[in-house]
Design an enzyme around this catalytic site. Structure first.
Site, short mmCIF file in Angstrom:
data_model
loop_
_atom_site.label_atom_id
_atom_site.label_comp_id
_atom_site.label_asym_id
_atom_site.label_seq_id
_atom_site.Cartn_x
_atom_site.Cartn_y
_atom_site.Cartn_z
CB SER A 87 15.70 21.62 -14.73
OG SER A 87 15.21 23.00 -14.66
CG HIS A 94 -1.92 -1.32 1.27
ND1 HIS A 94 -3.36 -1.32 0.92
CD2 HIS A 94 -1.59 -2.23 2.20
CE1 HIS A 94 -3.71 -2.33 1.35
NE2 HIS A 94 -2.78 -3.13 2.18
#
Ligand code: ARG
Length: 449
Positions: free
Chosen positions: A278, A156
Protein backbone atom coordinates in the site's frame (compact mmCIF):
# COMPACT_ATOMS: atom_id res chain seq x y z
CA UNK A 1 1.38 2.59 -48.05
CA UNK A 2 -2.30 2.32 -48.80
CA UNK A 3 -5.58 0.51 -48.46
CA UNK A 4 -6.03 -2.49 -50.74
CA UNK A 5 -9.31 -1.14 -52.04
CA UNK A 6 -8.07 2.43 -52.57
CA UNK A 7 -9.12 3.65 -56.02
CA UNK A 8 -8.17 7.26 -55.43
CA UNK A 9 -11.38 8.47 -53.79
CA UNK A 10 -11.13 10.54 -50.63
CA UNK A 11 -11.90 8.94 -47.26
CA UNK A 12 -13.18 11.00 -44.36
CA UNK A 13 -10.55 11.01 -41.61
CA UNK A 14 -13.03 10.28 -38.81
CA UNK A 15 -14.50 7.37 -40.76
CA UNK A 16 -11.02 6.02 -41.40
CA UNK A 17 -10.15 6.28 -37.70
CA UNK A 18 -13.36 4.63 -36.57
CA UNK A 19 -13.25 1.75 -39.04
CA UNK A 20 -9.57 1.02 -38.59
CA UNK A 21 -10.09 1.05 -34.82
CA UNK A 22 -7.45 -0.85 -32.88
CA UNK A 23 -6.56 -3.23 -35.72
CA UNK A 24 -3.03 -1.85 -36.29
CA UNK A 25 -2.20 -2.74 -32.71
CA UNK A 26 -4.23 -5.96 -32.27
CA UNK A 27 -3.22 -7.42 -35.61
CA UNK A 28 0.43 -7.37 -34.57
CA UNK A 29 -0.35 -10.55 -32.63
CA UNK A 30 -2.02 -12.11 -35.66
CA UNK A 31 0.61 -11.20 -38.25
CA UNK A 32 2.85 -14.26 -37.64
CA UNK A 33 -0.20 -16.49 -38.14
CA UNK A 34 -1.48 -14.56 -41.14
CA UNK A 35 2.01 -14.89 -42.66
CA UNK A 36 1.94 -18.65 -42.08
CA UNK A 37 -1.50 -18.98 -43.64
CA UNK A 38 -0.42 -16.78 -46.56
CA UNK A 39 2.59 -19.02 -47.19
CA UNK A 40 0.34 -22.09 -47.29
CA UNK A 41 -2.07 -20.30 -49.60
CA UNK A 42 0.89 -19.35 -51.85
CA UNK A 43 2.03 -22.97 -52.13
CA UNK A 44 -1.47 -23.96 -53.10
CA UNK A 45 -1.51 -21.25 -55.78
CA UNK A 46 1.50 -22.99 -57.37
CA UNK A 47 -0.46 -26.24 -57.53
CA UNK A 48 -3.28 -24.60 -59.43
CA UNK A 49 -0.97 -22.72 -61.78
CA UNK A 50 -1.33 -19.15 -60.47
CA UNK A 51 2.18 -18.78 -59.03
CA UNK A 52 5.51 -20.17 -60.23
CA UNK A 53 7.70 -22.22 -57.91
CA UNK A 54 10.13 -19.29 -57.68
CA UNK A 55 7.42 -16.81 -56.83
CA UNK A 56 6.13 -19.10 -54.09
CA UNK A 57 9.63 -19.66 -52.73
CA UNK A 58 10.26 -15.89 -52.60
CA UNK A 59 6.90 -15.38 -50.91
CA UNK A 60 7.66 -18.09 -48.36
CA UNK A 61 11.01 -16.47 -47.50
CA UNK A 62 9.50 -13.03 -47.19
CA UNK A 63 6.53 -14.26 -45.17
CA UNK A 64 8.81 -16.13 -42.80
CA UNK A 65 10.76 -12.90 -42.37
CA UNK A 66 7.52 -11.04 -41.66
CA UNK A 67 6.50 -13.61 -39.05
CA UNK A 68 9.90 -13.34 -37.39
CA UNK A 69 9.84 -9.55 -37.50
CA UNK A 70 6.36 -9.48 -35.98
CA UNK A 71 7.32 -11.93 -33.23
CA UNK A 72 10.35 -9.77 -32.43
CA UNK A 73 8.32 -6.55 -32.41
CA UNK A 74 9.94 -5.27 -35.61
CA UNK A 75 6.84 -5.26 -37.79
CA UNK A 76 4.70 -2.12 -37.80
CA UNK A 77 1.18 -1.67 -39.14
CA UNK A 78 0.57 1.83 -40.43
CA UNK A 79 -3.05 2.93 -39.79
CA UNK A 80 -3.03 4.04 -43.44
CA UNK A 81 -2.81 0.31 -44.22
CA UNK A 82 -5.97 -0.39 -42.17
CA UNK A 83 -4.94 -3.77 -40.85
CA UNK A 84 -2.29 -6.49 -40.69
CA UNK A 85 -3.51 -8.26 -43.83
CA UNK A 86 -2.97 -5.14 -45.87
CA UNK A 87 0.39 -4.44 -44.26
CA UNK A 88 1.55 -7.94 -45.23
CA UNK A 89 0.38 -7.67 -48.84
CA UNK A 90 1.92 -4.22 -49.20
CA UNK A 91 5.28 -5.43 -47.93
CA UNK A 92 5.20 -8.45 -50.24
CA UNK A 93 4.38 -6.26 -53.21
CA UNK A 94 7.02 -3.66 -52.41
CA UNK A 95 9.72 -6.30 -52.02
CA UNK A 96 8.67 -8.90 -54.56
CA UNK A 97 6.57 -7.09 -57.16
CA UNK A 98 4.22 -9.41 -59.08
CA UNK A 99 4.41 -12.28 -56.58
CA UNK A 100 3.03 -9.86 -53.99
CA UNK A 101 0.36 -8.68 -56.40
CA UNK A 102 -0.77 -12.29 -56.92
CA UNK A 103 -0.92 -13.49 -53.30
CA UNK A 104 -4.50 -12.33 -52.77
CA UNK A 105 -5.77 -14.51 -55.64
CA UNK A 106 -8.51 -16.78 -54.36
CA UNK A 107 -8.92 -15.26 -50.94
CA UNK A 108 -10.32 -12.27 -49.11
CA UNK A 109 -9.28 -10.54 -45.93
CA UNK A 110 -12.35 -12.12 -44.38
CA UNK A 111 -11.04 -15.65 -44.59
CA UNK A 112 -7.53 -14.38 -43.91
CA UNK A 113 -8.58 -12.96 -40.55
CA UNK A 114 -10.53 -16.09 -39.65
CA UNK A 115 -7.52 -18.26 -40.51
CA UNK A 116 -5.16 -16.08 -38.47
CA UNK A 117 -7.53 -16.08 -35.50
CA UNK A 118 -7.88 -19.87 -35.59
CA UNK A 119 -4.13 -20.37 -35.78
CA UNK A 120 -3.57 -17.83 -33.00
CA UNK A 121 -6.47 -19.36 -31.05
CA UNK A 122 -4.98 -22.85 -31.20
CA UNK A 123 -1.69 -21.58 -29.76
CA UNK A 124 -3.51 -19.48 -27.17
CA UNK A 125 -5.64 -22.44 -26.11
CA UNK A 126 -2.51 -24.53 -25.65
CA UNK A 127 -0.89 -21.74 -23.59
CA UNK A 128 -3.99 -21.60 -21.43
CA UNK A 129 -4.18 -25.37 -21.00
CA UNK A 130 -0.50 -25.58 -20.09
CA UNK A 131 -0.93 -22.97 -17.35
CA UNK A 132 -4.19 -24.48 -16.14
CA UNK A 133 -2.44 -27.83 -15.74
CA UNK A 134 0.33 -26.07 -13.82
CA UNK A 135 -2.29 -24.83 -11.36
CA UNK A 136 -3.66 -28.36 -11.04
CA UNK A 137 -0.15 -29.67 -10.34
CA UNK A 138 0.39 -27.21 -7.48
CA UNK A 139 -3.08 -27.89 -6.08
CA UNK A 140 -2.39 -31.63 -6.13
CA UNK A 141 0.89 -31.10 -4.25
CA UNK A 142 -0.90 -28.99 -1.64
CA UNK A 143 -3.61 -31.64 -1.44
CA UNK A 144 -1.19 -34.43 -0.57
CA UNK A 145 0.89 -32.25 1.72
CA UNK A 146 -2.19 -31.23 3.71
CA UNK A 147 -4.18 -34.45 3.57
CA UNK A 148 -4.18 -34.46 7.39
CA UNK A 149 -4.37 -30.73 8.09
CA UNK A 150 -7.67 -30.24 9.94
CA UNK A 151 -9.61 -27.14 9.03
CA UNK A 152 -13.26 -26.04 9.23
CA UNK A 153 -15.42 -26.99 6.26
CA UNK A 154 -18.03 -24.33 5.44
CA UNK A 155 -21.53 -24.07 4.07
CA UNK A 156 -23.30 -20.71 3.92
CA UNK A 157 -19.98 -19.17 5.02
CA UNK A 158 -20.53 -20.79 8.44
CA UNK A 159 -18.72 -23.74 9.97
CA UNK A 160 -20.38 -26.99 8.93
CA UNK A 161 -18.10 -29.97 9.57
CA UNK A 162 -14.40 -30.55 10.09
CA UNK A 163 -12.46 -31.33 6.97
CA UNK A 164 -8.88 -31.16 5.74
CA UNK A 165 -7.14 -28.52 3.74
CA UNK A 166 -6.01 -31.35 1.45
CA UNK A 167 -9.62 -32.23 0.70
CA UNK A 168 -10.30 -28.58 -0.09
CA UNK A 169 -7.38 -28.25 -2.53
CA UNK A 170 -8.09 -31.64 -4.12
CA UNK A 171 -11.64 -30.49 -4.85
CA UNK A 172 -10.35 -27.61 -6.99
CA UNK A 173 -7.77 -29.81 -8.71
CA UNK A 174 -10.55 -32.24 -9.64
CA UNK A 175 -12.88 -29.47 -10.81
CA UNK A 176 -10.21 -27.84 -12.99
CA UNK A 177 -9.53 -31.16 -14.70
CA UNK A 178 -13.23 -31.37 -15.55
CA UNK A 179 -12.61 -28.63 -18.12
CA UNK A 180 -10.28 -30.74 -20.26
CA UNK A 181 -12.97 -32.41 -22.38
CA UNK A 182 -14.44 -28.99 -23.12
CA UNK A 183 -11.01 -27.67 -24.00
CA UNK A 184 -10.61 -30.59 -26.39
CA UNK A 185 -13.98 -29.76 -27.95
CA UNK A 186 -12.92 -26.12 -28.32
CA UNK A 187 -9.69 -27.31 -29.94
CA UNK A 188 -11.61 -29.42 -32.44
CA UNK A 189 -13.79 -26.45 -33.26
CA UNK A 190 -10.71 -24.32 -33.94
CA UNK A 191 -8.88 -27.06 -35.80
CA UNK A 192 -10.65 -26.54 -39.13
CA UNK A 193 -9.12 -24.64 -42.02
CA UNK A 194 -11.31 -21.77 -43.19
CA UNK A 195 -9.10 -20.83 -46.13
CA UNK A 196 -10.72 -20.88 -49.53
CA UNK A 197 -13.99 -19.37 -48.38
CA UNK A 198 -12.92 -16.06 -49.93
CA UNK A 199 -15.65 -13.52 -49.20
CA UNK A 200 -17.97 -16.36 -48.23
CA UNK A 201 -19.00 -17.52 -51.69
CA UNK A 202 -15.86 -19.13 -53.12
CA UNK A 203 -14.01 -18.11 -56.31
CA UNK A 204 -13.88 -19.42 -59.87
CA UNK A 205 -10.59 -21.26 -59.45
CA UNK A 206 -9.98 -24.90 -58.45
CA UNK A 207 -8.75 -24.01 -54.95
CA UNK A 208 -7.21 -27.02 -53.21
CA UNK A 209 -8.51 -26.39 -49.72
CA UNK A 210 -7.45 -29.79 -48.34
CA UNK A 211 -3.85 -29.13 -49.31
CA UNK A 212 -3.85 -25.78 -47.47
CA UNK A 213 -5.40 -27.41 -44.39
CA UNK A 214 -2.75 -30.10 -44.42
CA UNK A 215 0.09 -27.58 -44.78
CA UNK A 216 -1.26 -25.59 -41.81
CA UNK A 217 -1.70 -28.68 -39.65
CA UNK A 218 -5.45 -28.24 -39.48
CA UNK A 219 -7.32 -31.47 -38.87
CA UNK A 220 -9.81 -30.77 -41.65
CA UNK A 221 -11.42 -28.19 -43.91
CA UNK A 222 -14.51 -26.35 -42.78
CA UNK A 223 -16.61 -27.01 -45.82
CA UNK A 224 -19.43 -24.59 -46.66
CA UNK A 225 -17.80 -21.28 -47.57
CA UNK A 226 -20.63 -19.26 -46.02
CA UNK A 227 -20.57 -21.36 -42.83
CA UNK A 228 -16.91 -20.34 -42.54
CA UNK A 229 -17.88 -16.69 -42.58
CA UNK A 230 -20.77 -17.27 -40.19
CA UNK A 231 -18.25 -18.73 -37.75
CA UNK A 232 -16.48 -15.41 -37.18
CA UNK A 233 -17.18 -14.57 -33.55
CA UNK A 234 -19.03 -17.84 -33.03
CA UNK A 235 -15.83 -19.82 -32.69
CA UNK A 236 -14.31 -17.12 -30.50
CA UNK A 237 -17.32 -17.13 -28.15
CA UNK A 238 -17.22 -20.92 -27.93
CA UNK A 239 -13.50 -21.12 -27.22
CA UNK A 240 -13.41 -18.22 -24.76
CA UNK A 241 -16.57 -19.59 -23.16
CA UNK A 242 -14.77 -22.83 -22.34
CA UNK A 243 -11.81 -20.90 -20.99
CA UNK A 244 -14.02 -18.53 -18.98
CA UNK A 245 -15.70 -21.47 -17.25
CA UNK A 246 -12.31 -22.68 -16.02
CA UNK A 247 -11.31 -19.18 -14.92
CA UNK A 248 -14.58 -18.98 -12.99
CA UNK A 249 -13.37 -21.88 -10.84
CA UNK A 250 -10.10 -20.04 -10.27
CA UNK A 251 -12.07 -16.94 -9.25
CA UNK A 252 -13.89 -18.94 -6.60
CA UNK A 253 -10.64 -20.38 -5.28
CA UNK A 254 -9.19 -16.86 -5.22
CA UNK A 255 -12.19 -15.60 -3.31
CA UNK A 256 -11.68 -18.23 -0.59
CA UNK A 257 -7.95 -17.65 -0.36
CA UNK A 258 -8.50 -13.93 0.15
CA UNK A 259 -10.52 -14.82 3.27
CA UNK A 260 -8.32 -17.72 4.36
CA UNK A 261 -5.29 -15.42 4.34
CA UNK A 262 -6.96 -12.61 6.30
CA UNK A 263 -5.76 -11.56 9.74
CA UNK A 264 -8.92 -13.06 11.24
CA UNK A 265 -8.76 -16.50 9.63
CA UNK A 266 -5.05 -16.81 8.95
CA UNK A 267 -5.20 -20.41 7.64
CA UNK A 268 -2.69 -19.52 4.98
CA UNK A 269 -0.17 -16.75 4.37
CA UNK A 270 0.55 -15.38 0.95
CA UNK A 271 4.27 -15.16 0.26
CA UNK A 272 5.47 -11.56 0.15
CA UNK A 273 6.44 -11.84 -3.52
CA UNK A 274 2.87 -12.77 -4.42
CA UNK A 275 1.31 -9.77 -2.68
CA UNK A 276 1.49 -6.05 -3.32
CA UNK A 277 1.90 -3.15 -0.93
CA UNK A 278 0.00 0.00 0.00
CA UNK A 279 1.25 3.49 -0.76
CA UNK A 280 -0.13 4.86 2.51
CA UNK A 281 -0.23 2.00 5.06
CA UNK A 282 3.31 0.75 5.56
CA UNK A 283 2.31 -2.58 7.13
CA UNK A 284 0.00 -3.78 4.37
CA UNK A 285 0.54 -6.69 2.05
CA UNK A 286 -2.51 -7.14 -0.14
CA UNK A 287 -3.83 -10.16 -2.07
CA UNK A 288 -4.11 -8.19 -5.32
CA UNK A 289 -3.37 -11.10 -7.68
CA UNK A 290 -6.24 -13.05 -6.14
CA UNK A 291 -8.52 -10.05 -6.43
CA UNK A 292 -7.58 -9.64 -10.07
CA UNK A 293 -8.26 -13.33 -10.71
CA UNK A 294 -11.67 -12.96 -9.07
CA UNK A 295 -12.47 -9.92 -11.23
CA UNK A 296 -10.89 -11.45 -14.33
CA UNK A 297 -13.31 -14.36 -14.12
CA UNK A 298 -16.16 -11.88 -14.32
CA UNK A 299 -14.45 -10.04 -17.15
CA UNK A 300 -13.89 -13.20 -19.19
CA UNK A 301 -17.58 -14.06 -18.90
CA UNK A 302 -18.47 -10.54 -20.02
CA UNK A 303 -16.09 -10.75 -22.96
CA UNK A 304 -17.83 -13.97 -24.07
CA UNK A 305 -21.14 -12.12 -23.87
CA UNK A 306 -19.70 -9.21 -25.84
CA UNK A 307 -18.60 -11.52 -28.63
CA UNK A 308 -21.89 -13.42 -28.56
CA UNK A 309 -24.00 -10.29 -28.74
CA UNK A 310 -21.90 -8.94 -31.61
CA UNK A 311 -21.97 -11.96 -33.91
CA UNK A 312 -25.49 -12.85 -32.82
CA UNK A 313 -26.73 -9.46 -33.96
CA UNK A 314 -25.73 -9.77 -37.61
CA UNK A 315 -27.08 -11.95 -40.38
CA UNK A 316 -25.08 -14.39 -42.50
CA UNK A 317 -21.76 -13.43 -44.04
CA UNK A 318 -19.17 -10.85 -43.16
CA UNK A 319 -20.15 -7.60 -41.46
CA UNK A 320 -17.65 -5.08 -40.19
CA UNK A 321 -19.23 -5.47 -36.73
CA UNK A 322 -17.29 -8.72 -36.52
CA UNK A 323 -14.01 -6.82 -36.36
CA UNK A 324 -15.02 -5.89 -32.80
CA UNK A 325 -15.06 -9.56 -31.73
CA UNK A 326 -11.29 -9.67 -32.15
CA UNK A 327 -10.33 -7.54 -29.16
CA UNK A 328 -12.45 -9.35 -26.54
CA UNK A 329 -11.19 -12.71 -27.81
CA UNK A 330 -7.52 -11.74 -27.68
CA UNK A 331 -7.97 -9.96 -24.37
CA UNK A 332 -9.91 -12.80 -22.76
CA UNK A 333 -7.53 -15.56 -23.83
CA UNK A 334 -4.46 -13.62 -22.68
CA UNK A 335 -6.06 -12.55 -19.40
CA UNK A 336 -7.23 -16.09 -18.63
CA UNK A 337 -3.76 -17.51 -19.22
CA UNK A 338 -2.14 -14.80 -17.08
CA UNK A 339 -4.59 -15.66 -14.29
CA UNK A 340 -3.51 -19.29 -14.34
CA UNK A 341 0.19 -18.42 -14.36
CA UNK A 342 -0.16 -16.01 -11.43
CA UNK A 343 -2.41 -18.42 -9.54
CA UNK A 344 0.19 -21.19 -9.86
CA UNK A 345 2.81 -18.78 -8.41
CA UNK A 346 0.56 -17.74 -5.53
CA UNK A 347 -0.26 -21.35 -4.67
CA UNK A 348 3.29 -22.62 -5.02
CA UNK A 349 4.50 -20.02 -2.50
CA UNK A 350 1.54 -20.37 -0.13
CA UNK A 351 2.40 -21.03 3.51
CA UNK A 352 -0.12 -22.99 5.54
CA UNK A 353 -0.54 -22.29 9.26
CA UNK A 354 -1.52 -25.78 10.38
CA UNK A 355 -2.08 -24.66 13.97
CA UNK A 356 -4.43 -21.82 13.05
CA UNK A 357 -6.38 -24.09 10.70
CA UNK A 358 -6.94 -26.48 13.59
CA UNK A 359 -7.57 -23.80 16.21
CA UNK A 360 -10.32 -22.24 14.11
CA UNK A 361 -12.52 -25.32 14.35
CA UNK A 362 -15.59 -24.79 16.54
CA UNK A 363 -16.39 -27.69 18.88
CA UNK A 364 -19.88 -27.94 17.38
CA UNK A 365 -18.40 -28.72 13.95
CA UNK A 366 -18.03 -32.28 15.28
CA UNK A 367 -21.80 -32.60 15.87
CA UNK A 368 -22.72 -34.40 12.64
CA UNK A 369 -19.97 -36.98 13.15
CA UNK A 370 -21.31 -37.58 16.67
CA UNK A 371 -24.76 -38.16 15.14
CA UNK A 372 -23.27 -40.78 12.79
CA UNK A 373 -21.52 -42.51 15.67
CA UNK A 374 -24.96 -43.06 17.18
CA UNK A 375 -26.35 -44.13 13.79
CA UNK A 376 -23.58 -46.72 13.43
CA UNK A 377 -24.56 -48.06 16.84
CA UNK A 378 -28.13 -48.55 15.61
CA UNK A 379 -29.97 -45.35 16.61
CA UNK A 380 -32.38 -44.01 13.95
CA UNK A 381 -30.87 -40.92 12.34
CA UNK A 382 -33.55 -38.40 13.44
CA UNK A 383 -33.37 -39.58 17.03
CA UNK A 384 -29.57 -39.27 17.07
CA UNK A 385 -29.81 -35.84 15.41
CA UNK A 386 -32.18 -34.62 18.13
CA UNK A 387 -30.04 -36.07 20.89
CA UNK A 388 -26.78 -34.45 19.72
CA UNK A 389 -28.72 -31.26 18.89
CA UNK A 390 -29.45 -30.75 22.56
CA UNK A 391 -25.72 -30.22 23.21
CA UNK A 392 -23.79 -29.94 19.93
CA UNK A 393 -20.70 -28.51 21.67
CA UNK A 394 -20.50 -31.68 23.70
CA UNK A 395 -19.78 -33.65 20.53
CA UNK A 396 -16.21 -32.39 20.45
CA UNK A 397 -13.60 -35.05 21.19
CA UNK A 398 -10.57 -32.83 21.57
CA UNK A 399 -9.04 -33.78 18.23
CA UNK A 400 -10.75 -32.62 15.03
CA UNK A 401 -9.08 -35.35 13.02
CA UNK A 402 -11.00 -37.88 15.10
CA UNK A 403 -14.12 -36.56 13.36
CA UNK A 404 -13.15 -36.38 9.69
CA UNK A 405 -11.15 -39.63 9.86
CA UNK A 406 -14.43 -41.49 10.44
CA UNK A 407 -15.66 -40.33 7.02
CA UNK A 408 -13.85 -42.93 4.97
CA UNK A 409 -16.13 -43.53 2.02
CA UNK A 410 -15.00 -42.64 -1.47
CA UNK A 411 -14.18 -38.96 -1.92
CA UNK A 412 -14.75 -38.01 1.74
CA UNK A 413 -11.98 -36.23 3.69
CA UNK A 414 -10.98 -39.47 5.47
CA UNK A 415 -10.99 -41.68 2.33
CA UNK A 416 -7.81 -43.74 2.75
CA UNK A 417 -7.54 -44.09 -1.05
CA UNK A 418 -8.26 -40.43 -1.70
CA UNK A 419 -5.73 -37.82 -2.69
CA UNK A 420 -3.94 -39.94 -5.29
CA UNK A 421 -2.91 -38.31 -8.54
CA UNK A 422 -5.72 -37.96 -11.01
CA UNK A 423 -4.72 -39.67 -14.27
CA UNK A 424 -6.49 -36.90 -16.16
CA UNK A 425 -3.61 -34.56 -15.33
CA UNK A 426 -1.02 -36.70 -17.11
CA UNK A 427 -3.44 -37.27 -20.00
CA UNK A 428 -3.92 -33.50 -20.27
CA UNK A 429 -0.17 -32.92 -20.40
CA UNK A 430 0.21 -35.53 -23.15
CA UNK A 431 -2.69 -33.93 -25.07
CA UNK A 432 -0.94 -30.57 -24.78
CA UNK A 433 2.54 -31.79 -25.74
CA UNK A 434 1.34 -33.61 -28.83
CA UNK A 435 -0.42 -30.50 -30.15
CA UNK A 436 2.38 -28.15 -29.15
CA UNK A 437 4.88 -30.17 -31.18
CA UNK A 438 2.61 -30.09 -34.19
CA UNK A 439 2.27 -26.30 -33.98
CA UNK A 440 5.99 -25.79 -33.48
CA UNK A 441 6.68 -27.65 -36.72
CA UNK A 442 4.33 -25.45 -38.78
CA UNK A 443 6.95 -23.50 -40.75
CA UNK A 444 9.15 -26.57 -41.28
CA UNK A 445 6.19 -28.44 -42.68
CA UNK A 446 5.52 -25.58 -45.06
CA UNK A 447 9.09 -25.37 -46.24
CA UNK A 448 9.16 -29.13 -46.81
CA UNK A 449 5.54 -29.61 -48.01
N1 ARG B 1 -9.80 -5.97 -40.17
C1 ARG B 1 -10.93 -6.64 -40.71
C2 ARG B 1 -11.65 -7.46 -39.62
O1 ARG B 1 -11.05 -7.75 -38.63
C3 ARG B 1 -10.51 -7.54 -41.81
C4 ARG B 1 -11.58 -7.87 -42.74
C5 ARG B 1 -12.02 -6.67 -43.51
N2 ARG B 1 -12.95 -7.07 -44.50
C6 ARG B 1 -13.76 -6.21 -45.10
N3 ARG B 1 -14.56 -6.70 -45.97
N4 ARG B 1 -13.76 -4.93 -44.85
O2 ARG B 1 -12.80 -7.78 -39.75
Amino acid sequence: MSRLWDKGEALDAAVARLTVGRDPELDLRLVPYDALASAAHGKMLVRIGILTDEEAADLLDELKGIAEDAAAGRFAIDPADEDGHTAIENRLTSRLGDAGRKIHTGRSRNDQVIAALRLWGRAALLDFTEQLLAVVAVLSDLASEHAATSVPGYTHGRQAMTTTLGHYFAAFAESLLDHLPWIDAAWKHLDRSPLGSASGYGVALPLDREYVAELLGFDRVQSNTLAVQNDRGRTEAMVLGVVAAAVTDLGRLARDLISYSSEEMGFVRLAVETTTGSSIMPQKRNPDPLEIVRAAAVRCRHLVAQIGDTYGGVGAGYHRDLQLTKEPFLEGMILATDCCTAMASVLAALEVDVERCRAAIEPAAAATDAVYREVRAGTPFREAYRKIGRDPQGAYRGEPAASWRERTHRGAPGDPNGGGTDPRHAAGLAWHDERREKLAAAWDRLVAG
